[in-house]
Design an enzyme around this catalytic site. Structure first.
Site, PDB file in Angstrom:
ATOM      1  N   PHE A  72       0.549  -5.457 -10.097  1.00 11.63           N
ATOM      2  CA  PHE A  72      -0.055  -4.265  -9.466  1.00 11.63           C
ATOM      3  C   PHE A  72      -0.862  -4.612  -8.218  1.00 11.63           C
ATOM      4  O   PHE A  72      -1.366  -3.705  -7.560  1.00 11.63           O
ATOM      5  CB  PHE A  72      -1.005  -3.576 -10.457  1.00 11.63           C
ATOM      6  CG  PHE A  72      -0.322  -3.008 -11.662  1.00 11.63           C
ATOM      7  CD1 PHE A  72       0.203  -1.726 -11.637  1.00 11.63           C
ATOM      8  CD2 PHE A  72      -0.185  -3.761 -12.820  1.00 11.63           C
ATOM      9  CE1 PHE A  72       0.846  -1.200 -12.741  1.00 11.63           C
ATOM     10  CE2 PHE A  72       0.457  -3.234 -13.938  1.00 11.63           C
ATOM     11  CZ  PHE A  72       0.971  -1.958 -13.895  1.00 11.63           C
ATOM     12  N   TYR A 140       3.628  -0.394   4.992  1.00 12.61           N
ATOM     13  CA  TYR A 140       3.426  -0.425   3.532  1.00 12.61           C
ATOM     14  C   TYR A 140       4.771  -0.309   2.808  1.00 12.61           C
ATOM     15  O   TYR A 140       5.130  -1.158   1.981  1.00 12.61           O
ATOM     16  CB  TYR A 140       2.473   0.698   3.104  1.00 12.61           C
ATOM     17  CG  TYR A 140       2.440   0.911   1.615  1.00 12.61           C
ATOM     18  CD1 TYR A 140       2.135  -0.141   0.753  1.00 12.61           C
ATOM     19  CD2 TYR A 140       2.742   2.164   1.059  1.00 12.61           C
ATOM     20  CE1 TYR A 140       2.129   0.045  -0.622  1.00 12.61           C
ATOM     21  CE2 TYR A 140       2.732   2.356  -0.310  1.00 12.61           C
ATOM     22  CZ  TYR A 140       2.431   1.293  -1.149  1.00 12.61           C
ATOM     23  OH  TYR A 140       2.435   1.477  -2.510  1.00 12.61           O
ATOM     24  N   HIS A 188      -7.880   8.469  -0.598  1.00 10.28           N
ATOM     25  CA  HIS A 188      -6.879   9.311  -1.277  1.00 10.28           C
ATOM     26  C   HIS A 188      -7.349  10.749  -1.402  1.00 10.28           C
ATOM     27  O   HIS A 188      -8.543  11.023  -1.550  1.00 10.28           O
ATOM     28  CB  HIS A 188      -6.545   8.734  -2.654  1.00 10.28           C
ATOM     29  CG  HIS A 188      -5.792   7.455  -2.557  1.00 10.28           C
ATOM     30  ND1 HIS A 188      -6.399   6.229  -2.679  1.00 10.28           N
ATOM     31  CD2 HIS A 188      -4.491   7.204  -2.291  1.00 10.28           C
ATOM     32  CE1 HIS A 188      -5.499   5.273  -2.505  1.00 10.28           C
ATOM     33  NE2 HIS A 188      -4.335   5.846  -2.270  1.00 10.28           N
ATOM     34  N   ARG A 220       3.441  16.396  -1.704  1.00 10.00           N
ATOM     35  CA  ARG A 220       3.572  15.160  -2.482  1.00 10.00           C
ATOM     36  C   ARG A 220       3.779  15.499  -3.951  1.00 10.00           C
ATOM     37  O   ARG A 220       3.440  16.593  -4.416  1.00 10.00           O
ATOM     38  CB  ARG A 220       2.296  14.306  -2.363  1.00 10.00           C
ATOM     39  CG  ARG A 220       2.007  13.780  -0.959  1.00 10.00           C
ATOM     40  CD  ARG A 220       2.950  12.646  -0.589  1.00 10.00           C
ATOM     41  NE  ARG A 220       2.681  12.094   0.721  1.00 10.00           N
ATOM     42  CZ  ARG A 220       3.185  12.579   1.862  1.00 10.00           C
ATOM     43  NH1 ARG A 220       3.980  13.630   1.850  1.00 10.00           N
ATOM     44  NH2 ARG A 220       2.905  12.004   3.025  1.00 10.00           N
ATOM     45  N   ASP A 283       2.769   9.194   7.857  1.00  8.56           N
ATOM     46  CA  ASP A 283       2.946  10.161   6.771  1.00  8.56           C
ATOM     47  C   ASP A 283       4.285  10.897   6.891  1.00  8.56           C
ATOM     48  O   ASP A 283       4.517  11.568   7.885  1.00  8.56           O
ATOM     49  CB  ASP A 283       1.855  11.243   6.846  1.00  8.56           C
ATOM     50  CG  ASP A 283       0.720  11.002   5.876  1.00  8.56           C
ATOM     51  OD1 ASP A 283       0.869  10.154   4.974  1.00  8.56           O
ATOM     52  OD2 ASP A 283      -0.317  11.675   6.027  1.00  8.56           O
TER      53      ASP A 283
END
Ligand code: UDP
Length: 330
Positions: A72, A140, A188, A220, A283
């Site tokens: 993770f 990312y 977030h 999302r 995004d």
């Protein structure tokens, strides 16, 4: 099973550690605490160290007779990855390649890897199936895709057995209210909106309301962190059969930024001021999972089906931990 959870003191990892422990596994956690918190580790043995330290990882794999690794530990902020790509190539690519080499050296053959819907970039077809082309639009997503490819190559060449789980937007907190999301600084959506409700911020900035979506704000697929972890547990069991898995983990439902803010108002019963700002670089407008493959192959379905149900758990955590884990140490 003896399982090494790397990044087990972080947001998703800490929820995973709890579930693994409850399922009867022996858990060892390796975390450098750069973004994780020792208070978040509620079971297993925490070793503070860096996954890039190959000697340390090999020692842990050997000493604890580790059979499977869950990984993770990563940098996972789209916006930051655009501004600071080096950090992403270093921490997400190089560090994971070091881990794979340590595993190869120690003949540890199973890994569950946290991948992301950001590997799809701007998908042509939404809801997104696993067959969608993976063309990331930010560093990312690309760094996660590199590792997915490495896992396939290691599997072919060295018999590594892997699950690459492509998360949509992890959200919420443990229903017990003692572990949850704590990023410093927070970026977030849901935690920030709840910080507005707590009076810690004046307003939430919506990153663009001129996207091609029903209300102009990004859409999302928010999935509860415990539902994500349940899917990991099932994926781990499936690895026993020798199959490799590449699965989307989402609910299949999309919600806009404005809808999430509205749900937060309902849950908190607070006025939450919003302002519209610029679009955030990197995004994509709309990311929604088609989770059928995970539903069918893991016999898995998310328990939390609405943003409200997810936000209620997040609110319980943030209300009782307004400064995150810092509140615990006081
Ligand atoms: N978002 C926003 N304002 C914020 C933080 C996020 O409008 O202060 C939007 C962001 O553009 C995205 C959605 O909320 O469309 C979820 O963003 P988050 O950073 O939570 O997760 P990501 O989708 O980047 O993984």
């Amino acid at each position: 099973m003896n399982i090494l959870v790397i990044g087990g003191a972080g947001y998703i990892g800490s929820h995973m550690v709890r579930q693994l422990d409850r399922a009867g596994h022996n858990v060892v956690i390796l975390d450098n605490l750069s973004t994780g918190f020792s208070e978040a580790v509620t079971a297993g043995q925490l070793i503070v160290g860096d996954m890039q330290d190959r000697a340390l990882v090999q020692r842990i794999l050997g000493d604890h007779q580790i059979e499977s690794v869950m990984h993770f530990a990563a940098c996972a902020l789209v916006g930051e990855s655009v501004i600071e790509p080096a950090k992403y190539y270093q921490n997400n690519v190089l560090a994971t390649l070091e881990l794979l080499e340590a595993m190869r050296y120690c003949s540890v053959k199973k890994i569950v890897f946290s991948s992301t819907c950001a590997t799809y970039g701007q998908p042509q077809i939404v809801p997104i199936t696993e067959n969608e082309k993976q063309e990331p639009v930010n560093p990312y997503g690309f760094t996660k895709l590199v590792i997915e490819r490495a896992l396939e190559d290691y599997s072919l060449a060295y018999g590594l057995n892997f699950a690459a789980l492509r998360y949509f937007n992890a959200a919420g907190a443990s229903p017990e209210g003692d572990i949850g999301e704590d990023h410093q600084p927070e970026s977030h959506l849901i935690p920030i909106v709840l910080q507005v409700a707590l009076g810690q911020r004046e307003n939430i900035t919506i990153f663009g309301d001129d996207w091609e979506t029903p209300d102009g704000t990004c859409v999302r697929d928010y999935i509860h962190v415990d539902d994500l972890c349940t899917a990991h547990l099932l994926a781990l069991e499936r690895l026993e059969t020798g199959d490799n898995l590449k699965l989307n983990l989402g609910t299949g439902n999309g919600y806009s930024v404005r809808q999430i803010i509205e749900s937060c108002r309902e849950v908190t019963d607070c006025d939450i001021a919003e302002v519209v700002g610029e679009r955030r670089p990197g995004d994509p407008p709309k990311l929604i999972a088609d989770p059928s493959l995970a539903n069918n192959s893991l016999d898995w379905a998310p328990k939390y089906q609405s943003p409200k149900a997810i936000i209620e758990t997040a609110w319980a955590w943030h209300k009782t931990h307004p400064n995150g884990y810092e509140s615990d140490s006081k």
